[in-house]
Design an enzyme around this catalytic site. Structure first.
Site, mmCIF file in Angstrom:
data_model
loop_
_atom_site.group_PDB
_atom_site.id
_atom_site.type_symbol
_atom_site.label_atom_id
_atom_site.label_comp_id
_atom_site.label_asym_id
_atom_site.label_seq_id
_atom_site.Cartn_x
_atom_site.Cartn_y
_atom_site.Cartn_z
ATOM 1 N N GLU A 271 0.831 -1.211 0.000
ATOM 2 C CA GLU A 271 0.000 0.000 0.000
ATOM 3 C C GLU A 271 0.864 1.258 0.000
ATOM 4 O O GLU A 271 0.880 1.988 0.995
ATOM 5 C CB GLU A 271 -0.954 -0.006 1.200
ATOM 6 N N PRO A 272 1.569 1.518 -1.091
ATOM 7 C CA PRO A 272 2.382 2.738 -1.138
ATOM 8 C C PRO A 272 1.504 3.987 -1.261
ATOM 9 O O PRO A 272 0.407 3.922 -1.829
ATOM 10 C CB PRO A 272 3.220 2.572 -2.409
ATOM 11 N N GLY A 273 2.006 5.085 -0.739
ATOM 12 C CA GLY A 273 1.343 6.371 -0.935
ATOM 13 C C GLY A 273 2.231 7.254 -1.795
ATOM 14 O O GLY A 273 1.951 7.568 -2.949
ATOM 15 N N ARG A 274 3.388 7.592 -1.205
ATOM 16 C CA ARG A 274 4.326 8.518 -1.840
ATOM 17 C C ARG A 274 4.664 8.137 -3.287
ATOM 18 O O ARG A 274 4.718 9.004 -4.159
ATOM 19 C CB ARG A 274 5.613 8.527 -1.001
ATOM 20 N N ARG A 310 7.489 19.441 5.146
ATOM 21 C CA ARG A 310 8.478 18.348 5.221
ATOM 22 C C ARG A 310 9.895 18.826 5.585
ATOM 23 O O ARG A 310 10.542 18.197 6.416
ATOM 24 C CB ARG A 310 8.491 17.534 3.931
ATOM 25 N N CYS A 342 6.810 32.978 10.880
ATOM 26 C CA CYS A 342 7.683 33.484 11.924
ATOM 27 C C CYS A 342 8.209 32.336 12.789
ATOM 28 O O CYS A 342 7.837 32.184 13.949
ATOM 29 C CB CYS A 342 6.897 34.493 12.763
ATOM 30 N N GLU A 343 9.034 31.508 12.190
ATOM 31 C CA GLU A 343 9.653 30.345 12.857
ATOM 32 C C GLU A 343 11.010 30.130 12.208
ATOM 33 O O GLU A 343 11.124 30.169 10.974
ATOM 34 C CB GLU A 343 8.837 29.062 12.604
ATOM 35 N N TYR A 371 2.481 14.300 0.494
ATOM 36 C CA TYR A 371 2.576 14.929 1.818
ATOM 37 C C TYR A 371 2.922 16.415 1.721
ATOM 38 O O TYR A 371 3.611 16.945 2.583
ATOM 39 C CB TYR A 371 3.591 14.177 2.700
HETATM 40 N N1 LLP Z 1 0.467 2.413 5.105
HETATM 41 C C1 LLP Z 1 0.449 2.894 6.364
HETATM 42 C C2 LLP Z 1 -0.188 2.129 7.430
HETATM 43 C C3 LLP Z 1 1.034 4.142 6.632
HETATM 44 O O1 LLP Z 1 1.022 4.610 7.874
HETATM 45 C C4 LLP Z 1 1.657 4.860 5.584
HETATM 46 C C5 LLP Z 1 2.277 6.153 5.837
HETATM 47 C C6 LLP Z 1 1.640 4.308 4.288
HETATM 48 C C7 LLP Z 1 1.038 3.072 4.096
HETATM 49 C C8 LLP Z 1 2.227 5.005 3.093
HETATM 50 O O2 LLP Z 1 3.581 5.258 3.213
HETATM 51 P P1 LLP Z 1 4.365 5.829 1.930
HETATM 52 O O3 LLP Z 1 4.321 4.775 0.855
HETATM 53 O O4 LLP Z 1 3.664 7.070 1.479
HETATM 54 O O5 LLP Z 1 5.728 6.109 2.412
HETATM 55 N N2 LLP Z 1 4.467 12.603 6.211
HETATM 56 C C9 LLP Z 1 5.627 11.757 6.047
HETATM 57 C C10 LLP Z 1 5.273 10.330 5.769
HETATM 58 C C11 LLP Z 1 4.446 9.703 6.869
HETATM 59 C C12 LLP Z 1 3.666 8.570 6.366
HETATM 60 C C13 LLP Z 1 2.794 7.973 7.398
HETATM 61 N N3 LLP Z 1 2.276 6.721 7.000
HETATM 62 C C14 LLP Z 1 6.512 12.338 4.939
HETATM 63 O O6 LLP Z 1 6.165 13.377 4.404
HETATM 64 O O7 LLP Z 1 7.556 11.777 4.639
#
Ligand code: LLP
Length: 415
Positions: A271-274, A310, A342-343, A371
């Protein structure tokens, strides 16, 4: 479907087109390219051809992204009731939606129990308490148990999840909880774990260890309870944020994942997101201040940590490029690109060699599709930026720019 090159660099974006978009939609502005999202999905589907792929929607929930990914046939992994609602609204089939509960608020469980009755989505629990709370609500849908695999990975300690006690049921307690769930009448369909985010290089070894542990766990649970349908080993596939970094060899990662999993009588899922969205988005920002100082030249811009958090939150590196039409002819100077918040942490990039900046120049920040908009905020009463999506040779506004009135509208206090 074309799966394109393995990575789209910031230098690959057409500067003139980006300048036109900034002129039309103003800055700061997120630009998304759904075609690139489609290519990323196609590459994932080709490498993980036998596996079940979901999109972790938390990386980017804007409508063009959700609709594009839904159209490729992958599922949706959701971290909140809000994400489930938006995934369903964007057209994801309920059966392909999984809600991953992390200390879920009452309203989340109320919502997903109802939604599960209508849409047959899957609820993943990471604590025995959550199982009890689903029971109290008469949940009769499909259930998945999230394990804490005891091994984490990721680009920063703040995104390494696998070994953090917050997430998942400790590995050695999962078999008992699985048996208990089945005895209590739950429809246990899967197991889940997630190592962390931004996995590449040496972290791949840790990820393989997680997959191997999940394979062992699955064999044990299957021998205890009969069958399960799937084992999802999470997301986390890294992308190259620096120009000199190589992209992941997805085929090799997929082969190693399969091998580590071994022979298990259940479907393997990721389950990739990024990976779907990172290089499908850039952030455009306008220079408003050029300030020489004894230490560096500060280039002040209209996007900051409220637009893209980020760098401030994880010290993340994002490539920055000048889109000035005569950038080639300018001298290169080392600068600090800083936002309007302002940080001290409100810096998008330090020690960056950029063509000598002038007020009014446009800069592009790369790999902003994951993200980026998703983590934007209203700190310092900064309205959130607009998002446009490319549509052939056109572009369509996907999310309008906020105004201060959008922020103050929520206030109920008056004199
Ligand atoms: N599955 C679960 C249960 C997760 O918690 C996450 C991300 C993913 C899949 C997807 O991960 P990815 O493939 O996108 O790396 N905000 C941070 C990343 C935190 C992600 C939290 N969980 C950033 O900008 O690097």
């Amino acid at each position: 479907m074309s799966s394109g090159v393995a990575v789209r660099r910031l230098s690959d974006w057409d500067a003139e087109r980006l300048r036109d978009l900034a002129a039309e939609f103003d800055t700061p502005l997120y630009v998304l390219d759904p075609d690139r999202v489609r290519e990323n999905a196609a590459r994932l589907q080709s490498a993980f051809d036998a596996e079940e792929i979901s999109y972790a929607v938390k990386a980017n929930t804007t409508r063009p992204v959700l609709e594009t990914i839904e159209s490729t046939g992958v599922g949706a992994e959701c971290a909140s009731a809000g994400e489930v609602e938006r995934a369903l609204a964007a057209g994801f089939d309920g059966e392909a939606v999984r809600y991953t509960a992390v200390n879920p608020p009452e309203e989340d469980l109320d919502y997903v129990v109802d939604a599960a009755a209508d849409h047959d989505l899957i609820v993943t629990v990471g604590a025995a308490d959550t199982l009890d709370r689903l029971d109290e609500r008469g949940f009769s849908g499909r259930l998945c148990i999230r394990a804490n695999p005891g091994v984490g990975a990721g680009h920063h300690e703040k995104v390494s999840t696998g070994a953090a006690p917050k997430f998942g049921v400790p590995m050695d307690r999962v078999p008992d909880l699985a048996s208990e769930a089945v005895d209590r009448g739950f429809d246990l369909v899967g197991l889940h774990a997630h190592a962390g985010s931004g996995i590449s290089g040496e972290d791949l070894q840790a990820h393989r260890e997680l997959v191997a542990r999940m394979g062992d766990l699955a064999r044990r649970v299957i021998s205890d309870v009969g069958t399960i349908e799937f084992v999802n080993v999470g997301g986390g596939l890294g992308v190259p944020y620096r120009e000199e970094e190589d992209p992941l060899d997805l085929d090799a990662v997929a082969a190693a994942t399969r091998e580590a999993f071994g022979d298990v009588d259940a479907r393997l899922g990721i389950e990739p997101g990024r990976y779907f969205v990172a290089d499908a988005g850039v952030l455009l920002t306008r220079v408003n201040t050029v300030k020489p100082t004894p230490e560096t030249t500060v280039v002040g811009v209209d996007a900051g940590m409220t637009t893209l958090v980020r760098p401030a939150m994880y010290d993340s590196y994002h490539t920055i490029r000048s889109l000035a039409s005569d950038a080639d002819r300018r001298e290169t100077v080392s600068v600090t690109v800083a936002g309007p918040i302002c940080e001290t942490a409100d810096v998008l990039g330090e020690d960056r060699p950029l063509p000598d900046s002038e007020r009014g120049d446009l800069l592009a920040v790369g790999n902003a599709g994951a993200y980026g908009y998703e983590m934007s905020s209203n700190y310092n009463s900064r309205p959130r930026p607009a998002v446009v999506a490319l549509d052939g040779t056109d572009a369509r506004l996907a999310v309008r720019r906020e105004a201060v009135a959008d922020i103050t509208e929520l206030e109920t206090w008056s004199k």
